[in-house]
Motif scaffolding. Structure first.
Motif, PDB file in Angstrom:
ATOM      1  N   VAL A 164      18.353  44.388  81.663  1.00  0.00           N
ATOM      2  CA  VAL A 164      19.255  44.918  82.580  1.00  0.00           C
ATOM      3  C   VAL A 164      20.624  45.119  82.047  1.00  0.00           C
ATOM      4  N   SER A 165      20.932  45.330  80.568  1.00  0.00           N
ATOM      5  CA  SER A 165      22.007  45.346  80.106  1.00  0.00           C
ATOM      6  C   SER A 165      22.083  46.446  79.083  1.00  0.00           C
ATOM      7  N   ARG A 166      23.222  47.387  79.073  1.00  0.00           N
ATOM      8  CA  ARG A 166      23.374  47.989  77.941  1.00  0.00           C
ATOM      9  C   ARG A 166      24.265  47.627  76.818  1.00  0.00           C
ATOM     10  N   LYS A 167      25.280  46.752  77.420  1.00  0.00           N
ATOM     11  CA  LYS A 167      25.982  46.098  76.248  1.00  0.00           C
ATOM     12  C   LYS A 167      25.804  44.440  76.468  1.00  0.00           C
ATOM     13  N   VAL A 168      25.680  43.673  75.229  1.00  0.00           N
ATOM     14  CA  VAL A 168      25.520  42.311  75.143  1.00  0.00           C
ATOM     15  C   VAL A 168      26.527  41.493  74.209  1.00  0.00           C
ATOM     16  N   TYR A 169      27.143  40.670  74.493  1.00  0.00           N
ATOM     17  CA  TYR A 169      28.064  40.091  73.639  1.00  0.00           C
ATOM     18  C   TYR A 169      27.955  38.639  73.791  1.00  0.00           C
ATOM     19  N   TRP A 170      28.605  37.742  72.679  1.00  0.00           N
ATOM     20  CA  TRP A 170      28.900  36.497  72.759  1.00  0.00           C
ATOM     21  C   TRP A 170      30.257  36.004  72.387  1.00  0.00           C
ATOM     22  N   VAL A 171      30.683  35.158  73.313  1.00  0.00           N
ATOM     23  CA  VAL A 171      32.254  34.646  73.135  1.00  0.00           C
ATOM     24  C   VAL A 171      31.868  33.005  72.582  1.00  0.00           C
ATOM     25  N   GLU A 172      33.033  32.743  71.843  1.00  0.00           N
ATOM     26  CA  GLU A 172      32.838  31.411  71.142  1.00  0.00           C
ATOM     27  C   GLU A 172      33.721  30.325  71.892  1.00  0.00           C
ATOM     28  N   LYS A 173      34.317  30.838  73.151  1.00  0.00           N
ATOM     29  CA  LYS A 173      35.061  29.634  73.738  1.00  0.00           C
ATOM     30  C   LYS A 173      34.636  30.196  75.207  1.00  0.00           C
ATOM     31  N   GLU A 174      34.358  28.935  76.095  1.00  0.00           N
ATOM     32  CA  GLU A 174      33.956  29.138  77.420  1.00  0.00           C
ATOM     33  C   GLU A 174      35.168  29.704  78.411  1.00  0.00           C
ATOM     34  N   HIS A 175      36.208  29.480  77.997  1.00  0.00           N
ATOM     35  CA  HIS A 175      37.262  29.977  79.024  1.00  0.00           C
ATOM     36  C   HIS A 175      37.350  31.644  78.843  1.00  0.00           C
ATOM     37  N   LEU A 176      37.023  32.064  77.821  1.00  0.00           N
ATOM     38  CA  LEU A 176      36.822  33.537  77.754  1.00  0.00           C
ATOM     39  C   LEU A 176      35.837  34.267  78.766  1.00  0.00           C
ATOM     40  N   LEU A 177      34.883  33.526  79.313  1.00  0.00           N
ATOM     41  CA  LEU A 177      34.114  34.096  80.409  1.00  0.00           C
ATOM     42  C   LEU A 177      35.126  34.492  81.621  1.00  0.00           C
ATOM     43  N   ASP A 178      36.105  33.680  81.657  1.00  0.00           N
ATOM     44  CA  ASP A 178      37.084  33.861  82.856  1.00  0.00           C
ATOM     45  C   ASP A 178      37.618  35.363  82.699  1.00  0.00           C
ATOM     46  N   VAL A 179      38.020  35.665  81.371  1.00  0.00           N
ATOM     47  CA  VAL A 179      38.593  37.012  81.004  1.00  0.00           C
ATOM     48  C   VAL A 179      37.459  38.122  81.187  1.00  0.00           C
ATOM     49  N   VAL A 180      36.268  37.702  80.714  1.00  0.00           N
ATOM     50  CA  VAL A 180      35.218  38.631  81.257  1.00  0.00           C
ATOM     51  C   VAL A 180      34.948  38.968  82.544  1.00  0.00           C
ATOM     52  N   THR A 181      35.364  37.864  83.228  1.00  0.00           N
ATOM     53  CA  THR A 181      34.972  38.264  84.744  1.00  0.00           C
ATOM     54  C   THR A 181      35.993  38.934  85.100  1.00  0.00           C
ATOM     55  N   GLY A 182      37.639  38.719  84.868  1.00  0.00           N
ATOM     56  CA  GLY A 182      38.297  40.049  84.867  1.00  0.00           C
ATOM     57  C   GLY A 182      38.201  41.188  84.540  1.00  0.00           C
ATOM     58  N   VAL A 183      37.470  41.551  83.336  1.00  0.00           N
ATOM     59  CA  VAL A 183      37.332  42.814  82.679  1.00  0.00           C
ATOM     60  C   VAL A 183      35.971  43.549  83.333  1.00  0.00           C
ATOM     61  N   SER A 184      35.110  42.602  83.236  1.00  0.00           N
ATOM     62  CA  SER A 184      33.620  43.419  83.619  1.00  0.00           C
ATOM     63  C   SER A 184      32.983  42.859  84.631  1.00  0.00           C
ATOM     64  N   GLY A 185      33.250  41.637  85.023  1.00  0.00           N
ATOM     65  CA  GLY A 185      32.844  41.097  86.305  1.00  0.00           C
ATOM     66  C   GLY A 185      33.073  41.812  87.564  1.00  0.00           C
ATOM     67  N   SER A 186      34.578  41.701  87.482  1.00  0.00           N
ATOM     68  CA  SER A 186      35.290  42.307  88.742  1.00  0.00           C
ATOM     69  C   SER A 186      35.407  43.880  88.430  1.00  0.00           C
ATOM     70  N   GLY A 187      35.293  44.534  87.116  1.00  0.00           N
ATOM     71  CA  GLY A 187      35.415  45.736  86.797  1.00  0.00           C
ATOM     72  C   GLY A 187      34.853  46.907  87.707  1.00  0.00           C
TER      73      GLY A 187
END
Length: 286
Positions: A164-187
């Protein structure tokens, strides 16, 4: 494909992921959904021909009426509301510790430490943040995994969510998922807002509504496609459209004079900060 994949929760994401997996070549007999709403289960079964159950532990064991195979499932996707995640996770804890599947949570705000507490520290767990374009197979998805997750399991997680994805990435720190939310989750909402603003501006300046909306939507779509397929940065693409003393330069000057970059930084940071707050609030309540 050989992998047995099950989803706990029969909502829109389950529908999208199952459809994507079948399109990618997964056998319907290797896919399953558990859900208390029998009508949703019947719809999924009739649409895709997959295994369904109202019992989450049957899904983990991969035990269904049409099969005596109890070898266990390979991947479980937890697609339930964050508020009930603790009950669902604790309910499959014993079975999961026996079967040892890879568990993927797509629930926003549910921290890895809590998932491990409920399911078991020896079970490999990945947190995953897709966004709503997953419903069209156009998601941007980011993963974070605990130390138990092997390279093989990471590849399997990518394979499943790539459905279901065009782009997939991994982050090394869990708190960066909050940034992901700010960029693409709410994007997606940011782009809907931009389309709305462009439409309203066009209407105020005299365009009929349907033309203003059509122009705004297609321009957003076309620009995104150009950025996705180009080998240069969005900044360079912008410069190529911006002729000296031209119309675009006049518009960009107004945007920069109004500190548009600072505005969008604040927008993304506000969403990221709220995601972190929600995670802490949810963890303290569960």
């Amino acid at each position: 494909m050989g992998l047995k994949v099950g989803i706990i929760g029969g909502g829109n994401m389950a529908n999208a992921i199952i459809g994507g997996l079948i399109q990618k070549g997964f056998n319907a007999k290797d896919l399953a959904v558990s859900e208390p709403d029998v009508s949703k289960l019947h719809q999924l079964r009739d649409k895709f021909g997959i295994n369904v159950s109202t019992d989450n532990n049957d899904l983990v064991n991969f035990k269904f009426n049409n099969s005596n195979n109890c070898a266990g499932i390979d991947i479980i996707i937890l697609a339930v509301k964050p508020q009930i995640m603790n009950l669902v996770a604790q309910g499959i804890s014993k079975t999961s510790q026996n079967v040892k599947p890879l568990v993927i949570s797509i629930a926003a705000g549910v921290l890895l430490k809590d998932l491990k507490l409920w399911i078991g520290k020896d079970v490999s767990i990945v947190r995953c943040m897709p966004n709503t374009p997953a419903l069209l197979g156009e998601a941007a998805t980011v993963f974070f995994g605990d130390t138990n997750v092997s390279k093989r399991q990471k590849d399997a997680a990518e394979l499943v969510l790539a459905s279901v994805s065009r782009k997939v990435y991994w982050v090394e720190k869990e708190h960066l998922l909050d940034v992901v939310t700010g960029v693409s989750g709410s994007g997606p909402a940011y782009f809907f807002l931009l389309i709305e603003c462009l439409e309203n501006a066009g209407v105020k300046l005299g365009l009929p509504n349907h033309i203003a909306r059509g122009l705004a939507i297609q321009t957003c779509l076309g620009a995104g496609k150009m950025a996705s397929e180009s080998d240069v940065s969005p900044a360079e693409l912008r410069k190529r459209v911006t002729s000296p003393n031209g119309t675009t330069e006049a518009a960009i000057k107004v945007a920069k004079n109004n500190k548009i970059e600072n505005l969008w930084f604040t927008v993304v940071k506000s969403a990221s900060d709220r995601a972190a707050e929600l995670g802490k609030e949810l963890s303290s309540k569960l």
